[in-house]
Scaffold this motif. Structure first.
Motif, PDB file in Angstrom:
ATOM      1  N   HIS A 270       5.978   5.949   0.232  1.00 23.13           N
ATOM      2  CA  HIS A 270       5.575   6.918  -0.790  1.00 23.13           C
ATOM      3  C   HIS A 270       6.400   6.633  -2.032  1.00 23.13           C
ATOM      4  O   HIS A 270       7.575   6.292  -1.926  1.00 23.13           O
TER       5      HIS A 270
ATOM      6  N   HIS B 209      -0.801   3.148   4.311  1.00 19.76           N
ATOM      7  CA  HIS B 209       0.337   3.043   3.396  1.00 19.76           C
ATOM      8  C   HIS B 209       1.615   2.752   4.180  1.00 19.76           C
ATOM      9  O   HIS B 209       1.713   3.045   5.378  1.00 19.76           O
TER      10      HIS B 209
ATOM     11  N   ALA C  81      -3.548   0.355  -3.229  1.00 24.13           N
ATOM     12  CA  ALA C  81      -3.275  -0.964  -2.643  1.00 24.13           C
ATOM     13  C   ALA C  81      -3.079  -1.936  -3.801  1.00 24.13           C
ATOM     14  O   ALA C  81      -3.932  -2.044  -4.689  1.00 24.13           O
TER      15      ALA C  81
ATOM     16  N   ALA D 148      -3.613   7.191  -2.873  1.00 19.59           N
ATOM     17  CA  ALA D 148      -3.239   5.970  -2.158  1.00 19.59           C
ATOM     18  C   ALA D 148      -3.680   4.763  -2.981  1.00 19.59           C
ATOM     19  O   ALA D 148      -4.833   4.688  -3.441  1.00 19.59           O
TER      20      ALA D 148
ATOM     21  N   VAL E   1       0.871  -1.171   0.000  1.00 18.89           N
ATOM     22  CA  VAL E   1       0.000   0.000   0.000  1.00 18.89           C
ATOM     23  C   VAL E   1       0.913   1.227   0.000  1.00 18.89           C
ATOM     24  O   VAL E   1       1.847   1.302   0.802  1.00 18.89           O
ATOM     25  N   ALA E   2       0.664   2.128  -0.915  1.00 18.20           N
ATOM     26  CA  ALA E   2       1.583   3.259  -1.082  1.00 18.20           C
ATOM     27  C   ALA E   2       0.820   4.508  -1.474  1.00 18.20           C
ATOM     28  O   ALA E   2      -0.277   4.440  -2.031  1.00 18.20           O
ATOM     29  N   LEU E   3       1.420   5.627  -1.173  1.00 21.36           N
ATOM     30  CA  LEU E   3       0.914   6.909  -1.651  1.00 21.36           C
ATOM     31  C   LEU E   3       1.724   7.318  -2.863  1.00 21.36           C
ATOM     32  O   LEU E   3       2.957   7.380  -2.794  1.00 21.36           O
TER      33      LEU E   3
ATOM     34  N   ASP F  29      -3.560  -2.405  -9.054  1.00 18.88           N
ATOM     35  CA  ASP F  29      -3.703  -1.433  -7.971  1.00 18.88           C
ATOM     36  C   ASP F  29      -5.173  -1.053  -7.859  1.00 18.88           C
ATOM     37  O   ASP F  29      -5.817  -0.772  -8.878  1.00 18.88           O
TER      38      ASP F  29
END
Ligand SMILES: [Zn+2]
Ligand SMILES: [Zn+2]
Length: 135
Positions: free
Chosen positions: A109, A106, A45, A43, A25-27, A92
């Protein structure tokens, strides 16, 4: 089996179920996500394709760059998904489209080199200038 995670678009036309945990999970701070979502950061996933099942309408697809397709609801426009030929086998899903996004914090980044100067999240998580090395 009952899906652990569910979500969908604003109008309910697109709904999805996900089994298992996200790979990441990332921004994302890239310009393409910013424009597509009309939001300062997005954001995401990431899941294996076979973890995700669309249970009503599938997202309509827009090819936002040669390898990439962004999925959105054809009725209400909610941005739902991102797939890329550069990352085969994974999808994603936008964290904001989950019913319980609070379950998907998250852990990093990416595209921090494109981050807006006034966007500063109060975390000390890794910040990758571009997309991180991925296996
Ligand atoms: Zn919709
Ligand atoms: Zn992005």
């Amino acid at each position: 089996m009952t899906a652990e995670l569910t979500g969908g678009c604003q109008c309910g036309n697109v709904k999805f179920e996900v089994n298992g945990k996200p790979m990441m999970v990332a921004l994302c701070h890239c310009r393409m996500c910013r424009r597509a979502h009309a939001a300062p950061a997005v954001a995401w996933a990431m899941f294996q394709l076979d973890q995700v099942r669309f249970t009503r309408a599938r997202p309509k697809s827009y090819r936002s760059s040669p390898p990439a397709q962004r999925g959105f609801c054809s009725e209400c426009g909610t941005q739902i998904s991102f797939v890329s030929e550069d990352l085969p086998g994974v999808i994603d899903l936008s964290v904001g489209s989950f019913d319980r996004p609070e379950l998907l914090p998250h852990s990093l980044h990416y595209w921090d080199s494109k981050r807006l100067p006034w966007v500063n999240f109060a975390d000390t998580l890794p910040r990758h200038a571009e997309f991180p090395p991925f296996e």
